[in-house]
Design a protein around this motif. Sequence first.
Motif, short mmCIF file in Angstrom:
data_model
loop_
_atom_site.label_atom_id
_atom_site.label_comp_id
_atom_site.label_asym_id
_atom_site.label_seq_id
_atom_site.Cartn_x
_atom_site.Cartn_y
_atom_site.Cartn_z
N ALA A 38 -13.46 -33.71 -26.00
CA ALA A 38 -12.98 -32.78 -25.26
C ALA A 38 -13.52 -31.35 -25.68
O ALA A 38 -12.95 -30.55 -26.07
N SER A 39 -14.77 -31.25 -25.89
CA SER A 39 -15.55 -30.22 -26.21
C SER A 39 -16.13 -29.55 -24.95
O SER A 39 -15.49 -29.64 -23.83
N LEU A 40 -17.54 -28.96 -24.94
CA LEU A 40 -18.00 -28.58 -23.94
C LEU A 40 -18.52 -29.53 -22.88
O LEU A 40 -17.96 -29.19 -21.69
N SER A 75 -24.84 -19.23 -28.85
CA SER A 75 -25.38 -18.59 -27.87
C SER A 75 -26.00 -19.55 -26.82
O SER A 75 -26.62 -20.52 -27.13
N ILE A 312 -23.08 -37.75 -21.80
CA ILE A 312 -23.54 -36.33 -21.71
C ILE A 312 -23.47 -35.54 -22.94
O ILE A 312 -22.91 -35.79 -24.05
N GLY A 326 -28.23 -26.74 -26.79
CA GLY A 326 -27.58 -27.74 -27.06
C GLY A 326 -26.33 -27.53 -26.14
O GLY A 326 -25.77 -28.48 -25.46
N CYS A 327 -25.47 -26.33 -26.23
CA CYS A 327 -24.30 -26.02 -25.40
C CYS A 327 -24.84 -26.00 -23.67
O CYS A 327 -23.98 -26.36 -22.96
N ALA A 330 -25.30 -29.37 -22.63
CA ALA A 330 -23.89 -30.32 -22.66
C ALA A 330 -23.26 -29.69 -21.25
O ALA A 330 -22.72 -30.69 -20.58
#
Length: 440
Positions: A38-40, A75, A312, A326-327, A330
């Motif tokens: 349960a992160s991004l 960022s 994912i 990466g964010c 994601a």
Amino acid sequence: MTKPESAAQDDAAQDDAAHGDAGREDAAHDYDVVISGASLAGSAAAILLARRGVRVALLERRSDPAAYKVLCTHSITANAHPVLDELGLVPALEKAGALHNDARWYTRWGWIEPRAAAGGPELPYGYNIRRSVLDPLIRARAAETPGVDLLLGHQVTGLIREAGRIAGVRASTPQGERELRARLVVGADGKDSAVAELAGMPSRQFENTRFGYLAHFRDLPLHGGIGQTWFLEPDMAYAFPNDDGVTVLAVLPDKKRLPAFREDLEGSFLDFVRALPEAPPIDSAERVSKIIGAVNYPLRSRKPTAPGVALIGDAALTGDPLWGVGCGWALESATWLTEAVAPAAAGGGDLDKALAAYARRHGRLQGHQRLAVDFAKARPFNPVERLIFSAAARDESLARHMHLFQSRLIGPLRFLNPAIVAKAALVNLKHRRTAAARSA
Ligand SMILES: Cc1cc2nc3c(=O)[nH]c(=O)nc-3n(C[C@H](O)[C@H](O)[C@H](O)COP(=O)(O)OP(=O)(O)OC[C@H]3O[C@@H](n4cnc5c(N)ncnc54)[C@H](O)[C@@H]3O)c2cc1C
């Protein structure tokens, strides 16, 4: 939130009549989709799927709802803006002090400074926002979304297999072991994805010949108040202003320097920053975090699907942190998965076909990854990079073109298309002629 224990029996019976083999094994599923992490990526996918009528269990091994990823420079690229918008997070991020992620890049030919064209549209932007703010925010949004059960303290430790496909997970919880059955299991559990490992999904790993350290500072103004990236060939550094007056500084030197660097970590970090062109005034700044880092951070690509499973975020593709992408991926991969599988995951279509569609869409990242893998060899710029970077330092439209690529709004083929290469060659030729005329 409460868990709808095996509440889907009737739906599943209908699925059996309507769909192929993929639906036939669902007679006893607890949820449509179980997400590990349960992160991004995981929180975004949970929200987006649940809004389309999919019943989601969102499992997170950590128990603290405010947990966040510490090893990040926060960022978020502009490709993620539409996803943040769709999630309804933009007003909350701006209220929390998120800054536009505008940045300039140092090269040996000067600074590349992307700016909107006169009278033209604003440049697309993402946000700089610390993960200590972003992660709890998106997780809370997931928890309050009808159809999502956020299960904290649930670590996925095994997979349930039935008839050649994954049909659920085993999780260790504070109350003991638990099984959760679902049509689809999603691995959003980061670069060392337990789901990917347990499912035996093929992966390729590539060496990263840089190491990285980062720290947070207060009272560290940056030129123009915006992010700075230094391409030092092969070393790298960057500085990003964040919410609440915090600036994140990261250095990414060639691994050859690691033994000497580690002898005096703080001294080496500070010396590295002091030596940067237009160095930020680090000696008058206050360091407000430890210096943390990763000395071995390989890039990794995995096949993003298997029967009954999708990956994912970092679980599917872990890039080189130096590009700060990466964010964004994601969040984007969460939307790609949702768009491909939501109807089938809710019991209204062929899940295997839907997973194949997701895998094709995700495959577009492979071109980006190939460039990153090559650049991770800590080599100086190659001839094409020299051409494009030097011209972008001299020409505003090429600087904007670089911005679109760094924002991952265009892929490598458009970034390096023949018209751009020809334009860069022309810009450099003109530059040389002007310089020659001046010196004559
Ligand atoms: C030094 C560094 C700097 C970076 N800087 C940037 C940057 O500036 N910009 C950028 O876009 N990207 C950056 N990145 C990359 C970025 O941090 C990742 O791409 C991003 O966090 C991936 O999100 P994710 O949701 O896929 O995975 P993660 O954020 O890694 O989350 C995985 C989640 O899964 C949970 N989990 C793990 N195993 C289990 C299990 N078995 N069961 C249940 N839950 C589990 C974890 O607790 C975690 O909450 C950086 C990375 C590094 C290393």
